[in-house]
Design an enzyme around this catalytic site. Structure first.
Site, PDB file in Angstrom:
ATOM      1  CB  SER A 154      -0.908   0.007   1.238  1.00  0.00           C
ATOM      2  OG  SER A 154      -1.338   1.325   1.498  1.00  0.00           O
ATOM      3  CG  ASP A 302      -6.499   3.100  -7.801  1.00  0.00           C
ATOM      4  OD1 ASP A 302      -6.883   2.334  -6.892  1.00  0.00           O
ATOM      5  OD2 ASP A 302      -5.846   4.133  -7.576  1.00  0.00           O
TER       6      ASP A 302
HETATM    7  C1  S3P Z   1      -2.944   5.738  -3.579  1.00  0.00           C
HETATM    8  C2  S3P Z   1      -2.597   4.439  -3.260  1.00  0.00           C
HETATM    9  C3  S3P Z   1      -3.471   3.285  -3.545  1.00  0.00           C
HETATM   10  C4  S3P Z   1      -4.553   3.647  -4.553  1.00  0.00           C
HETATM   11  C5  S3P Z   1      -5.225   4.942  -4.216  1.00  0.00           C
HETATM   12  C6  S3P Z   1      -4.212   6.067  -4.232  1.00  0.00           C
HETATM   13  C7  S3P Z   1      -1.987   6.818  -3.253  1.00  0.00           C
HETATM   14  O1  S3P Z   1      -4.089   2.852  -2.351  1.00  0.00           O
HETATM   15  O2  S3P Z   1      -5.503   2.591  -4.617  1.00  0.00           O
HETATM   16  O3  S3P Z   1      -6.254   5.238  -5.140  1.00  0.00           O
HETATM   17  O4  S3P Z   1      -2.166   7.956  -3.747  1.00  0.00           O
HETATM   18  O5  S3P Z   1      -1.036   6.563  -2.506  1.00  0.00           O
HETATM   19  P1  S3P Z   1      -3.364   1.854  -1.314  1.00  0.00           P
HETATM   20  O6  S3P Z   1      -2.245   2.551  -0.678  1.00  0.00           O
HETATM   21  O7  S3P Z   1      -4.451   1.494  -0.325  1.00  0.00           O
HETATM   22  O8  S3P Z   1      -2.931   0.670  -2.102  1.00  0.00           O
END
Ligand code: S3P
Length: 415
Positions: A154, A302
């Site tokens: 993440s 996404d």
């Molecule tokens: C993001 C990280 C992702 C992504 C989100 C935006 C970011 O989430 O799905 O739309 O800007 O760091 P996760 O960190 O939960 O994977």
């Protein structure tokens, strides 16, 4: 119908959030050009203002005067934005005082333990609903460096720990199971911070200060994915998508579309704020099914809803797995997609961590419950155009979370 012409998608959401946050943390005035003007980014902008950053518009630029952030006087509302809430936790962990964060009906159901746990180990104090959900209060202050092995890939968790690491004593190291988007690492370097990267390990030393920089935000590949699939799944199409961020941790969906048979060309590469930007040309065809799993999942997480739409139009089986994270996005996106296809008359096998789509799905007109999830709404809107089906969305306003102007752009490409 053929999709022809060109389109410039709006500014990247992940990079826009970081530009406002890092500008607020930096000494001096950061200018931000082509920031995404969406509800999620507005949540971040207002959060940074609540912490004392001076943020103003000047023509087509945003000016962010940052430096010393302080305890906010009001509750911070992160709206629908997981990125705002989670990265903010990393910032608040290093601010002396108590801050409260809340969010909308979707965000208050999303997991926060993934950030609370490492930040609490570093020394921040959290009081959260059921110990793991918003609303919550964060008491920040002195932090100690940490070596943290993450159990989910993440970027939000990685970023929160790195941001806290900036204010921690000693070194902080994050180890990811799989590489997730690396905008934080790139932009921190652009703002003058030293980071050491070794495979999936990132190390930062506390006590460093960001220096204001001019940021130009590239187009969002996640928004570009909607017109890209529209063109890729419509034989005879030829679409130029200009000025998008071509960071490899963001564009695995283009590899998938190529595997499915689409013709994709890259042109006009350039660099901005530590990111590679360029144009892509997408030529459509009769797509074929593919398997999407493993290490590529974080780099297209996404885009899975719109790739499911491509799969629905493709010949043969598409398997999506290792994508359990989809269940904790703005909505449970596995359920929302499977239920969406069911509402249009087609059966798709739901897996715990993905789905199996035997395309082309026999679809008819119908009503989609979007769960007010912007990417679900845009995905089914694209499906309606590709198949010339009358698909009614229960919520269209939710696209303003990431892509205001989506319906106008879509109508411009596929009247
Ligand atoms: C993001 C990280 C992702 C992504 C989100 C935006 C970011 O989430 O799905 O739309 O800007 O760091 P996760 O960190 O939960 O994977």
């Amino acid at each position: 119908m053929h999709i022809r012409g060109e389109i410039s998608p709006p500014g990247d959401k992940s990079i826009s959030h970081r530009a406002f946050m890092f500008g607020a943390l930096a000494r001096g005035t950061t200018t931000i050009k082509s920031a995404l003007e969406s509800l999620d980014v507005k949540s971040t902008r207002e959060a940074m203002q609540a912490l004392g950053a001076d943020i103003r518009r000047d023509g087509d630029l945003w000016l962010v005067r940052g430096g010393t952030l302080k305890e906010p006087q009001t509750v911070i509302d992160a709206g629908n934005s997981g990125t705002t809430a989670r990265l903010l936790c990393g910032i608040l962990a290093g601010i002396h005082g108590v801050s409260c964060i809340t969010g909308d009906a979707s965000l208050v159901r999303r997991p926060m333990a993934r950030v609370i746990q490492p930040l609490a180990t570093m020394g921040a104090c959290f009081m959260a609903r059921q110990d793991r959900y918003l609303p919550m209060a964060v008491k920040g202050g002195r932090l100690a460096g940490l070596t943290y092995r993450m159990d989910v890939a993440s970027a939000q968790v990685k970023s929160a720990v790195l941001l806290a690491g900036l204010n921690a004593e000693g070194a902080t190291e994050v180890i990811e199971p799989l590489k997730s988007r690396d905008h934080t690492e790139r932009m921190l370097r652009f703002f003058g911070i030293e980071l050491v990267e070794d495979g999936n390990r990132i190390r930062i030393h506390g006590g460093q200060h960001l220096q204001a920089r001019p940021v130009e935000v590239p187009g969002d590949p996640s928004s570009a994915a909607f017109p890209a699939v529209l063109a890729a799944a419509t034989p005879g199409s030829d679409l130029l998508i200009k000025g998008i961020c071509l960071n490899p941790t963001r564009i695995a969906f283009l590899d998938v579309l190529k595997r499915m048979g689409a013709d994709i060309e890259f042109n006009n590469y350039r660099e901005t704020a530590g990111e590679t930007v360029g144009d892509i040309r997408v030529q459509g065809t009769h797509l074929t099914g593919t398997t999407i799993q493993g290490a590529e999942i974080p780099s297209l997480i996404d885009e899975l809803p719109i790739l499911a739409i491509a799969a629905a139009c493709a010949e043969g089986r598409t398997i999506i797995r290792d994508a359990r994270e989809l269940r904790v996005k703005e909505a449970d996106r596995i359920k929302a997609i499977v239920n969406g296809f069911a509402a249009l008359g087609a059966d798709v096998e739901e897996l715990d961590d993905g789905m199996i789509i035997d395309g082309p799905l026999p679809l008819r007109a119908g009503r989609i419950q979007t769960a007010s999830d912007h990417r679900i709404a845009m995905s089914f809107a694209v499906l309606g155009k590709v198949l010339s089906l009358d698909i009614h969305l229960d919520d269209t306003a939710c696209v303003d979370i990431s892509y205001p102007g989506f319906f106008k752009d879509l109508a411009g490409l596929a009247p």
